[in-house]
Design a protein around this motif. Structure first.
Motif, mmCIF file in Angstrom:
data_model
loop_
_atom_site.group_PDB
_atom_site.id
_atom_site.type_symbol
_atom_site.label_atom_id
_atom_site.label_comp_id
_atom_site.label_asym_id
_atom_site.label_seq_id
_atom_site.Cartn_x
_atom_site.Cartn_y
_atom_site.Cartn_z
ATOM 1 N N ALA A 189 -31.670 1.393 18.008
ATOM 2 C CA ALA A 189 -31.103 0.043 17.969
ATOM 3 C C ALA A 189 -31.493 -0.675 16.685
ATOM 4 C CB ALA A 189 -31.578 -0.760 19.176
ATOM 5 N N ARG A 190 -32.666 -0.366 16.153
ATOM 6 C CA ARG A 190 -33.173 -1.061 14.965
ATOM 7 C C ARG A 190 -32.462 -0.636 13.684
ATOM 8 N NH1 ARG A 190 -39.309 -0.395 12.753
ATOM 9 N NH2 ARG A 190 -38.906 -1.315 10.738
ATOM 10 N N PHE A 191 -32.099 0.621 13.572
ATOM 11 C CA PHE A 191 -31.530 1.136 12.324
ATOM 12 C C PHE A 191 -30.253 0.403 11.905
ATOM 13 C CE2 PHE A 191 -29.017 4.159 9.810
ATOM 14 C CZ PHE A 191 -29.879 4.301 8.749
ATOM 15 N N PRO A 192 -29.265 0.215 12.796
ATOM 16 C CA PRO A 192 -28.063 -0.516 12.363
ATOM 17 C C PRO A 192 -28.361 -1.946 11.912
ATOM 18 C CG PRO A 192 -27.658 0.583 14.452
ATOM 19 C CD PRO A 192 -29.114 0.723 14.159
ATOM 20 N N ILE A 193 -29.349 -2.579 12.529
ATOM 21 C CA ILE A 193 -29.725 -3.936 12.120
ATOM 22 C C ILE A 193 -30.274 -3.909 10.698
ATOM 23 C CG2 ILE A 193 -31.317 -5.843 12.582
ATOM 24 C CD1 ILE A 193 -31.084 -5.041 15.583
ATOM 25 N N GLU A 194 -31.108 -2.930 10.375
ATOM 26 C CA GLU A 194 -31.653 -2.820 9.024
ATOM 27 C C GLU A 194 -30.551 -2.572 7.998
ATOM 28 O OE1 GLU A 194 -34.961 -0.222 8.535
ATOM 29 O OE2 GLU A 194 -36.026 -1.074 10.238
ATOM 30 N N VAL A 195 -29.555 -1.774 8.356
ATOM 31 C CA VAL A 195 -28.436 -1.512 7.437
ATOM 32 C C VAL A 195 -27.656 -2.801 7.186
ATOM 33 C CG1 VAL A 195 -26.241 -0.297 7.196
ATOM 34 C CG2 VAL A 195 -28.253 0.926 8.000
ATOM 35 N N ILE A 196 -27.396 -3.562 8.228
ATOM 36 C CA ILE A 196 -26.658 -4.819 8.083
ATOM 37 C C ILE A 196 -27.407 -5.782 7.176
ATOM 38 C CG2 ILE A 196 -25.928 -6.900 9.332
ATOM 39 C CD1 ILE A 196 -25.218 -5.008 11.680
ATOM 40 N N VAL A 197 -28.695 -5.949 7.405
ATOM 41 C CA VAL A 197 -29.487 -6.869 6.578
ATOM 42 C C VAL A 197 -29.555 -6.370 5.143
ATOM 43 C CG1 VAL A 197 -31.785 -7.854 6.228
ATOM 44 C CG2 VAL A 197 -30.798 -7.792 8.519
ATOM 45 N N SER A 198 -29.694 -5.070 4.956
ATOM 46 C CA SER A 198 -29.723 -4.510 3.602
ATOM 47 C C SER A 198 -28.415 -4.783 2.866
ATOM 48 C CB SER A 198 -29.977 -3.008 3.676
ATOM 49 O OG SER A 198 -29.846 -2.417 2.414
ATOM 50 N N HIS A 199 -27.282 -4.566 3.532
ATOM 51 C CA HIS A 199 -25.989 -4.841 2.908
ATOM 52 C C HIS A 199 -25.818 -6.328 2.628
ATOM 53 C CE1 HIS A 199 -24.025 -0.875 4.446
ATOM 54 N NE2 HIS A 199 -24.829 -0.684 3.414
ATOM 55 N N ALA A 200 -26.261 -7.165 3.539
ATOM 56 C CA ALA A 200 -26.153 -8.617 3.333
ATOM 57 C C ALA A 200 -26.981 -9.033 2.121
ATOM 58 C CB ALA A 200 -26.602 -9.370 4.582
ATOM 59 N N LYS A 201 -28.164 -8.451 1.957
ATOM 60 C CA LYS A 201 -29.002 -8.789 0.805
ATOM 61 C C LYS A 201 -28.365 -8.310 -0.492
ATOM 62 C CE LYS A 201 -33.293 -7.486 1.332
ATOM 63 N NZ LYS A 201 -34.524 -6.841 1.832
ATOM 64 N N GLN A 202 -27.754 -7.125 -0.465
ATOM 65 C CA GLN A 202 -27.170 -6.552 -1.677
ATOM 66 C C GLN A 202 -25.889 -7.249 -2.107
ATOM 67 O OE1 GLN A 202 -27.091 -2.275 -0.553
ATOM 68 N NE2 GLN A 202 -27.512 -1.986 -2.729
ATOM 69 N N PHE A 203 -25.016 -7.540 -1.155
ATOM 70 C CA PHE A 203 -23.654 -7.909 -1.503
ATOM 71 C C PHE A 203 -23.267 -9.358 -1.223
ATOM 72 C CE2 PHE A 203 -23.473 -3.311 -0.305
ATOM 73 C CZ PHE A 203 -23.313 -2.822 -1.595
ATOM 74 N N THR A 204 -24.015 -10.067 -0.397
ATOM 75 C CA THR A 204 -23.568 -11.416 -0.032
ATOM 76 C C THR A 204 -24.607 -12.503 -0.276
ATOM 77 O OG1 THR A 204 -24.258 -11.189 2.277
ATOM 78 C CG2 THR A 204 -22.014 -10.498 1.728
ATOM 79 N N GLY A 205 -25.664 -12.195 -1.012
ATOM 80 C CA GLY A 205 -26.653 -13.212 -1.346
ATOM 81 C C GLY A 205 -27.471 -13.717 -0.175
ATOM 82 N N PHE A 206 -27.768 -12.840 0.762
ATOM 83 C CA PHE A 206 -28.492 -13.221 1.972
ATOM 84 C C PHE A 206 -29.814 -13.931 1.655
ATOM 85 C CE2 PHE A 206 -31.003 -12.116 5.840
ATOM 86 C CZ PHE A 206 -30.149 -12.630 6.792
ATOM 87 N N TRP A 207 -30.571 -13.450 0.652
ATOM 88 C CA TRP A 207 -31.854 -14.069 0.302
ATOM 89 C C TRP A 207 -31.746 -15.044 -0.862
ATOM 90 C CZ3 TRP A 207 -34.439 -13.886 4.269
ATOM 91 C CH2 TRP A 207 -34.854 -12.752 4.930
ATOM 92 N N ASP A 208 -30.570 -15.288 -1.414
ATOM 93 C CA ASP A 208 -30.410 -16.145 -2.585
ATOM 94 C C ASP A 208 -30.250 -17.606 -2.186
ATOM 95 O OD1 ASP A 208 -30.526 -13.825 -4.037
ATOM 96 O OD2 ASP A 208 -28.370 -13.635 -4.220
ATOM 97 N N PHE A 209 -31.264 -18.141 -1.553
ATOM 98 C CA PHE A 209 -31.181 -19.515 -1.086
ATOM 99 C C PHE A 209 -32.590 -20.072 -1.067
ATOM 100 C CE2 PHE A 209 -30.200 -22.793 2.198
ATOM 101 C CZ PHE A 209 -29.125 -23.362 1.549
ATOM 102 N N GLN A 210 -32.781 -21.306 -1.558
ATOM 103 C CA GLN A 210 -34.129 -21.838 -1.694
ATOM 104 C C GLN A 210 -34.412 -23.045 -0.808
ATOM 105 O OE1 GLN A 210 -34.829 -22.481 -5.821
ATOM 106 N NE2 GLN A 210 -34.506 -20.350 -6.352
ATOM 107 N N ASP A 211 -33.460 -23.479 -0.042
ATOM 108 C CA ASP A 211 -33.668 -24.635 0.819
ATOM 109 C C ASP A 211 -34.583 -24.266 1.980
ATOM 110 O OD1 ASP A 211 -33.443 -27.022 2.247
ATOM 111 O OD2 ASP A 211 -31.348 -27.257 1.679
#
Length: 96
Positions: free
Chosen positions: A42-64
């Protein structure tokens, strides 16, 4: 530091005859081996989603630090990822 663990070993025979092993660990010693495998699956697909979000959609690019804004940003990032995947899969289905 001593720590009790519960573990499970998965073995898979590859087409070339090699055996691939995966050791899965948990500090919850009351978990059954099957539960450890289920949680990792169950954990592996969640890690893939978060990894893709970080790479392609700026998941961590926020400072507020304002929680509602962070919530909006993370949701917008994951929505953008889902829309991109939907578009990719739709275009692949049209090519078939």
């Amino acid at each position: 530091m001593n720590c009790q663990i519960s573990w499970a070993c998965l073995s898979d025979v590859q087409a070339n005859g090699q055996i691939k092993n995966a050791l899965l660990f948990s500090t919850d010693i009351h978990l059954l081996h099957e539960q450890i495998v289920e949680y990792y699956q169950a954990r592996f697909p969640i890690e893939v989603i978060v990894s893709h979000a970080k790479q392609f959609t700026g998941f961590w690019d926020f400072q507020d630090r304002h929680l509602p804004r962070l919530d909006f940003h993370f949701n917008a990032s994951l929505i953008a990822l889902n829309l991109a995947k939907h578009e990719l899969y739709s275009s692949m289905a049209l090519k078939k």
